[in-house]
Design a protein around this motif. Structure first.
Motif, mmCIF file in Angstrom:
data_model
loop_
_atom_site.group_PDB
_atom_site.id
_atom_site.type_symbol
_atom_site.label_atom_id
_atom_site.label_comp_id
_atom_site.label_asym_id
_atom_site.label_seq_id
_atom_site.Cartn_x
_atom_site.Cartn_y
_atom_site.Cartn_z
ATOM 1 N N PRO A 205 -19.271 -34.003 15.288
ATOM 2 C CA PRO A 205 -18.823 -35.310 15.803
ATOM 3 C C PRO A 205 -19.639 -35.832 16.986
ATOM 4 C CG PRO A 205 -16.952 -33.848 15.424
ATOM 5 C CD PRO A 205 -18.184 -33.011 15.300
ATOM 6 N N TYR A 206 -20.420 -34.959 17.606
ATOM 7 C CA TYR A 206 -21.166 -35.353 18.799
ATOM 8 C C TYR A 206 -22.673 -35.484 18.558
ATOM 9 C CZ TYR A 206 -16.748 -33.777 20.765
ATOM 10 O OH TYR A 206 -15.410 -33.616 21.028
ATOM 11 N N VAL A 207 -23.107 -35.207 17.340
ATOM 12 C CA VAL A 207 -24.543 -35.197 17.038
ATOM 13 C C VAL A 207 -25.029 -36.612 16.738
ATOM 14 C CG1 VAL A 207 -26.327 -34.387 15.441
ATOM 15 C CG2 VAL A 207 -24.530 -32.815 16.213
ATOM 16 N N ASP A 208 -26.030 -37.055 17.497
ATOM 17 C CA ASP A 208 -26.628 -38.377 17.295
ATOM 18 C C ASP A 208 -28.066 -38.312 16.802
ATOM 19 O OD1 ASP A 208 -24.399 -39.780 18.106
ATOM 20 O OD2 ASP A 208 -25.432 -40.938 19.656
ATOM 21 N N TYR A 209 -28.668 -37.116 16.792
ATOM 22 C CA TYR A 209 -30.121 -37.060 16.656
ATOM 23 C C TYR A 209 -30.507 -35.700 16.090
ATOM 24 C CZ TYR A 209 -34.887 -38.320 18.383
ATOM 25 O OH TYR A 209 -36.205 -38.675 18.517
ATOM 26 N N LEU A 210 -31.453 -35.702 15.138
ATOM 27 C CA LEU A 210 -31.916 -34.462 14.513
ATOM 28 C C LEU A 210 -33.349 -34.168 14.925
ATOM 29 C CD1 LEU A 210 -31.439 -32.154 12.450
ATOM 30 C CD2 LEU A 210 -32.361 -33.698 10.689
ATOM 31 N N GLN A 211 -33.543 -32.998 15.542
ATOM 32 C CA GLN A 211 -34.896 -32.511 15.826
ATOM 33 C C GLN A 211 -35.255 -31.488 14.762
ATOM 34 O OE1 GLN A 211 -34.777 -33.128 20.658
ATOM 35 N NE2 GLN A 211 -35.428 -31.162 19.839
ATOM 36 N N VAL A 212 -36.408 -31.673 14.132
ATOM 37 C CA VAL A 212 -36.719 -30.926 12.918
ATOM 38 C C VAL A 212 -37.690 -29.791 13.191
ATOM 39 C CG1 VAL A 212 -37.574 -31.077 10.555
ATOM 40 C CG2 VAL A 212 -36.351 -33.025 11.574
ATOM 41 N N LYS A 213 -37.164 -28.581 13.207
ATOM 42 C CA LYS A 213 -37.968 -27.372 13.114
ATOM 43 C C LYS A 213 -37.080 -26.239 12.632
ATOM 44 C CE LYS A 213 -38.093 -25.935 18.055
ATOM 45 N NZ LYS A 213 -37.467 -27.045 18.803
ATOM 46 N N VAL A 222 -41.275 -19.761 14.809
ATOM 47 C CA VAL A 222 -40.999 -21.119 14.354
ATOM 48 C C VAL A 222 -41.837 -21.412 13.117
ATOM 49 C CG1 VAL A 222 -41.034 -23.551 14.972
ATOM 50 C CG2 VAL A 222 -40.423 -21.847 16.686
ATOM 51 N N VAL A 223 -41.186 -21.964 12.099
ATOM 52 C CA VAL A 223 -41.824 -22.222 10.809
ATOM 53 C C VAL A 223 -41.435 -23.631 10.340
ATOM 54 C CG1 VAL A 223 -41.905 -19.792 10.121
ATOM 55 C CG2 VAL A 223 -39.863 -21.154 9.596
ATOM 56 N N PRO A 224 -42.127 -24.169 9.310
ATOM 57 C CA PRO A 224 -41.753 -25.489 8.798
ATOM 58 C C PRO A 224 -40.341 -25.516 8.216
ATOM 59 C CG PRO A 224 -43.986 -24.924 8.126
ATOM 60 C CD PRO A 224 -43.392 -23.680 8.719
ATOM 61 N N ALA A 225 -39.781 -26.707 8.151
ATOM 62 C CA ALA A 225 -38.414 -26.902 7.666
ATOM 63 C C ALA A 225 -38.209 -26.265 6.303
ATOM 64 C CB ALA A 225 -38.100 -28.395 7.597
ATOM 65 N N GLY A 226 -37.142 -25.481 6.169
ATOM 66 C CA GLY A 226 -36.802 -24.850 4.906
ATOM 67 C C GLY A 226 -37.432 -23.498 4.689
ATOM 68 N N GLU A 227 -38.303 -23.059 5.605
ATOM 69 C CA GLU A 227 -38.996 -21.781 5.447
ATOM 70 C C GLU A 227 -38.419 -20.687 6.346
ATOM 71 O OE1 GLU A 227 -43.245 -22.208 5.690
ATOM 72 O OE2 GLU A 227 -43.249 -24.017 4.445
ATOM 73 N N GLY A 228 -37.346 -21.005 7.049
ATOM 74 C CA GLY A 228 -36.735 -20.042 7.955
ATOM 75 C C GLY A 228 -35.258 -19.872 7.684
ATOM 76 N N GLY A 230 -32.786 -21.402 9.503
ATOM 77 C CA GLY A 230 -32.082 -22.426 10.254
ATOM 78 C C GLY A 230 -31.057 -23.228 9.489
ATOM 79 N N GLU A 231 -30.856 -22.924 8.206
ATOM 80 C CA GLU A 231 -29.861 -23.636 7.396
ATOM 81 C C GLU A 231 -30.069 -25.152 7.456
ATOM 82 O OE1 GLU A 231 -26.063 -20.639 7.428
ATOM 83 O OE2 GLU A 231 -26.225 -21.954 9.170
ATOM 84 N N LEU A 232 -31.331 -25.550 7.425
ATOM 85 C CA LEU A 232 -31.651 -26.977 7.503
ATOM 86 C C LEU A 232 -31.189 -27.746 6.282
ATOM 87 C CD1 LEU A 232 -35.094 -27.118 9.278
ATOM 88 C CD2 LEU A 232 -33.286 -28.784 9.590
ATOM 89 N N LEU A 233 -31.253 -27.129 5.109
ATOM 90 C CA LEU A 233 -30.804 -27.832 3.907
ATOM 91 C C LEU A 233 -29.308 -28.129 4.001
ATOM 92 C CD1 LEU A 233 -31.499 -28.962 1.120
ATOM 93 C CD2 LEU A 233 -30.984 -26.693 0.169
ATOM 94 N N GLU A 234 -28.520 -27.163 4.458
ATOM 95 C CA GLU A 234 -27.087 -27.372 4.603
ATOM 96 C C GLU A 234 -26.791 -28.444 5.659
ATOM 97 O OE1 GLU A 234 -27.618 -23.017 3.335
ATOM 98 O OE2 GLU A 234 -28.686 -24.499 4.561
ATOM 99 N N THR A 235 -27.548 -28.396 6.761
ATOM 100 C CA THR A 235 -27.348 -29.382 7.822
ATOM 101 C C THR A 235 -27.679 -30.783 7.328
ATOM 102 O OG1 THR A 235 -27.964 -27.702 9.457
ATOM 103 C CG2 THR A 235 -27.978 -30.005 10.184
ATOM 104 N N ALA A 236 -28.825 -30.904 6.665
ATOM 105 C CA ALA A 236 -29.249 -32.211 6.159
ATOM 106 C C ALA A 236 -28.261 -32.744 5.124
ATOM 107 C CB ALA A 236 -30.652 -32.116 5.567
ATOM 108 N N ALA A 275 -43.258 -30.396 4.482
ATOM 109 C CA ALA A 275 -42.172 -29.447 4.218
ATOM 110 C C ALA A 275 -40.815 -30.134 4.370
ATOM 111 C CB ALA A 275 -42.278 -28.258 5.163
ATOM 112 N N PHE A 276 -40.692 -30.977 5.372
ATOM 113 C CA PHE A 276 -39.432 -31.681 5.581
ATOM 114 C C PHE A 276 -39.170 -32.663 4.448
ATOM 115 C CE2 PHE A 276 -36.932 -34.976 8.097
ATOM 116 C CZ PHE A 276 -35.746 -34.254 8.057
ATOM 117 N N ASP A 277 -40.194 -33.386 4.013
ATOM 118 C CA ASP A 277 -40.036 -34.301 2.878
ATOM 119 C C ASP A 277 -39.582 -33.544 1.632
ATOM 120 O OD1 ASP A 277 -40.707 -36.582 4.262
ATOM 121 O OD2 ASP A 277 -42.791 -36.611 3.602
#
Length: 288
Positions: A205-213, A222-228, A230-236, A275-277
């Motif tokens: 509810p408080y998130v306004d902005y996504l920083q991508v790594k 630190v690796v490109p999006a989806g290669e670690g 960080g559960e980026l797919l679930e977050t996105a 990677a993010f695309d």
């Protein structure tokens, strides 16, 4: 330039792509050229010509504003180092620095200013810093309210707001609409947190902005999006389902990391963008 707003989910969600320009090059002209080649029309400003935004004078801010305007870009956020100092410093230290950063934010027409929640001394329990952290963040929020900017707290290792429970504590305790969250999956991983599993439900509810790594849990690399891990797919996916139409700002950190930021270079920055695309394509989200 107006901040993108949350609207109902459509068949194809479009997020506004941005990136930390100084991860590409110290030269803002190169920063803008690479971001444009990657399809972005916004930039996140942390430094230019090797000078951190907190140390900009009016002449440097005017010069950068001219370059950004000529390129037809907007500024997604000012990536300031406010709060990335020891909590033992007087409140006035960061109050005065924030005032200087906000002058730059106004000149660059950015409503968002990134901040942090203070380091503690060696051997000092994190709980012992809570009152000092909150009083400082409240003072910063007071300025943000008066100046009509939004502070974005970034979760970062070794500060008070490093893990979800303390991030929630600070944003709820300060209780200001001018203090919101920039979500960084990789930084949570480096603190031993599963970002989406352990943090998203309470902090969303408080998130306004996504920083991508992204980052690997076992090593912290630190690796490109989806290669670690960080559960980026679930977050996105959760952002898409909530109707998010905000910024996605690339901060790859693929070549080097240091106290006030990181570096990737043009080639690695491009790899991070691709990677993010690829990750977003899995859930029907595009960037522009």
């Amino acid at each position: 330039m107006p901040v993108p707003s949350v609207i109902p989910v459509s068949d194809t969600a479009v997020w506004t792509l941005s990136g930390f320009g100084d991860e590409i090059s110290p030269d803002p002209a190169i920063q803008l050229a690479v971001l444009e080649a990657l399809g972005a029309r916004h930039i996140e400003v942390r430094s230019a010509w090797g000078v951190n935004v907190a140390d900009f004078d009016d002449e440097r801010a005017d010069a950068l504003a001219g370059l950004i305007s000529h390129a037809g870009f907007g500024v997604s956020a000012i990536a300031s180092p406010i709060g990335k100092v020891g909590v033992s410093l007087p409140v006035e230290h960061e109050v005065e620095r924030l005032r200087a950063v906000i002058r730059v934010a106004h000149r660059l027409e950015s409503r968002y200013v990134r901040i942090f929640s203070f380091y503690r001394g060696d051997g000092v329990p994190v709980e012992a810093t809570r009152d000092d952290v909150l009083s400082r963040l409240r003072a910063l929020a007071d300025i943000a309210e008066a100046e009509d900017v939004v502070l974005l707290h970034e979760n970062e290792k070794e500060i008070y707001g490093d893990v979800p429970s303390r991030v929630l504590d600070l944003v709820e305790s300060v209780g200001s609409d001018h203090l919101r969250l920039a979500w960084d999956n990789a930084n949570f991983v480096q603190c031993g947190v599963k970002p989406f599993t352990e943090g998203w439900a309470t902090l969303a509810p408080y998130v306004d902005y996504l920083q991508v790594k992204d980052a690997v849990a076992a090593t912290g690399e630190v690796v490109p999006a989806g290669e670690g891990d960080g559960e980026l797919l679930e977050t996105a996916t959760a952002l898409r389902d909530a109707g998010y139409r905000g910024f996605a700002s690339l901060e790859p950190h693929l070549a080097a990391g240091f106290a006030l930021g990181g570096f990737s270079g043009p080639a690695a920055f491009g790899r991070a963008a691709r990677a993010f695309d690829k990750l977003l394509a899995q859930i029907g989200v595009t960037t522009a």
